[in-house]
Design a protein around this motif. Structure first.
Motif, PDB file in Angstrom:
ATOM      1  N   VAL A 137       0.856  -1.189   0.000  1.00  0.00           N
ATOM      2  CA  VAL A 137       0.000   0.000   0.000  1.00  0.00           C
ATOM      3  C   VAL A 137       0.895   1.243   0.000  1.00  0.00           C
ATOM      4  CG1 VAL A 137      -1.789   1.292   1.220  1.00  0.00           C
ATOM      5  CG2 VAL A 137      -1.789  -1.222   1.294  1.00  0.00           C
ATOM      6  N   LYS A 191      -2.049  -0.826  -3.948  1.00  0.00           N
ATOM      7  CA  LYS A 191      -3.250  -0.200  -3.413  1.00  0.00           C
ATOM      8  C   LYS A 191      -2.848   1.194  -2.959  1.00  0.00           C
ATOM      9  CE  LYS A 191      -5.937  -2.738  -0.927  1.00  0.00           C
ATOM     10  NZ  LYS A 191      -6.463  -3.554   0.212  1.00  0.00           N
ATOM     11  N   ILE A 224      -3.776   4.969  -1.213  1.00  0.00           N
ATOM     12  CA  ILE A 224      -4.681   5.657  -0.297  1.00  0.00           C
ATOM     13  C   ILE A 224      -4.243   7.119  -0.144  1.00  0.00           C
ATOM     14  CG2 ILE A 224      -5.034   3.506   0.984  1.00  0.00           C
ATOM     15  CD1 ILE A 224      -3.513   4.942   3.333  1.00  0.00           C
ATOM     16  N   HIS A 257      -8.791   4.104  -0.591  1.00  0.00           N
ATOM     17  CA  HIS A 257      -9.243   4.558   0.719  1.00  0.00           C
ATOM     18  C   HIS A 257      -8.805   5.999   0.935  1.00  0.00           C
ATOM     19  CE1 HIS A 257     -10.281   4.218   4.998  1.00  0.00           C
ATOM     20  NE2 HIS A 257      -9.111   4.756   5.282  1.00  0.00           N
ATOM     21  N   LEU A 287      -6.183  -1.200   7.499  1.00  0.00           N
ATOM     22  CA  LEU A 287      -5.847  -1.693   6.156  1.00  0.00           C
ATOM     23  C   LEU A 287      -5.366  -3.140   6.178  1.00  0.00           C
ATOM     24  CD1 LEU A 287      -3.940   1.466   4.869  1.00  0.00           C
ATOM     25  CD2 LEU A 287      -6.196   0.691   4.102  1.00  0.00           C
TER      26      LEU A 287
END
Length: 239
Positions: A10, A122, A124, A149, A168
């Motif tokens: 992430v 991912k 965020i 997110h 997460l």
């Protein structure tokens, strides 16, 4: 701790002055505010007193334009000995409204980098500020589609980041934070064992500055531009 991004799952991004221009507008607003109050104090004194009021009000209003507006009104009343005209008060509010209505000016290569990174990682947003204002800017930016997110934090401290990573469901070693503030985006992540990349912005709010001694010896990346992150990603990441 070495800089090793091979386990990253992430990537978090600060918003203001990392994805788009922000602090520049605050500096311009402060100058306009000082002109409005020029009959009461010098620009330097007005700037100092406004900053003190902002810090005093942070526990009440948090970060963002709305808290800044309220602090401008409060210090204007004090500096004018409560003789401020309704017209001047209206102009102060207009400064804040103009800031809120500014177009979102993306920094160089932001969308291109997000588009490429989102294919493997991912992504965020982890930012501070007023929730409504940050949501508005994200909507205007056209970048929402790249993020899994959005997290608006009251403070960017190691404990809050730890809660975010738990939410997460990732280990600190699997998270990379990218931002312009050593105080908010870098040092708290290093403390919990995550990776961080600092991209300095030409203008930094006084509250976000740290002494060199506080960051000396901390292991993080320093990038000239967002796209430089490619250099440190695993070779299997294709740009």
């Amino acid at each position: 701790m070495s800089i090793d991004l091979k386990n990253i799952k992430v990537i978090g991004f600060d918003a203001d002055d990392t994805l788009w221009v922000n602090e520049t507008y605050f500096r311009a607003a402060e100058q306009e505010f000082a002109k409005l109050l020029s009959q009461f104090e010098t620009p330097n004194k007005i700037d100092q007193e406004l900053y003190k009021m902002e810090i005093k009000n942070l526990p009440l209003y948090g970060y963002g334009v709305k808290g800044f507006m309220l602090s401008m009104v409060e210090i204007a009343l004090e500096l004018s000995n409560y003789s401020l005209s309704n017209k001047t008060l209206e102009k102060i509010l207009d400064i804040g409204k103009d800031m809120i209505n500014k177009p979102v000016e993306l920094l160089d290569d932001v969308e291109e980098v997000l588009q490429k990174l989102s294919r493997k990682y991912k992504l965020i947003v982890a930012t501070k500020g007023d929730l409504l204002d940050q949501e508005r800017k994200l909507e205007k930016s056209g970048l929402l589609k790249y993020f899994h997110h959005i997290e608006v934090l009251s403070e960017k401290e190691s404990t809050n980041y730890g809660k975010l990573l738990s939410h997460l469901e990732i280990m600190p070693s699997e998270f990379l934070m990218i931002g312009n503030s050593l105080k908010s985006d870098i040092l708290p992540l290093i403390e919990i064992g995550a990776q961080a990349a600092h991209i300095p912005f030409h203008t930094t709010w006084q509250h976000e500055t740290v002494e060199y001694s506080n960051s000396n010896g901390k292991n993080y990346l320093t990038l000239d531009a967002l796209k430089d992150i490619y250099t440190y990603l695993p070779k299997k990441f294709k740009v």
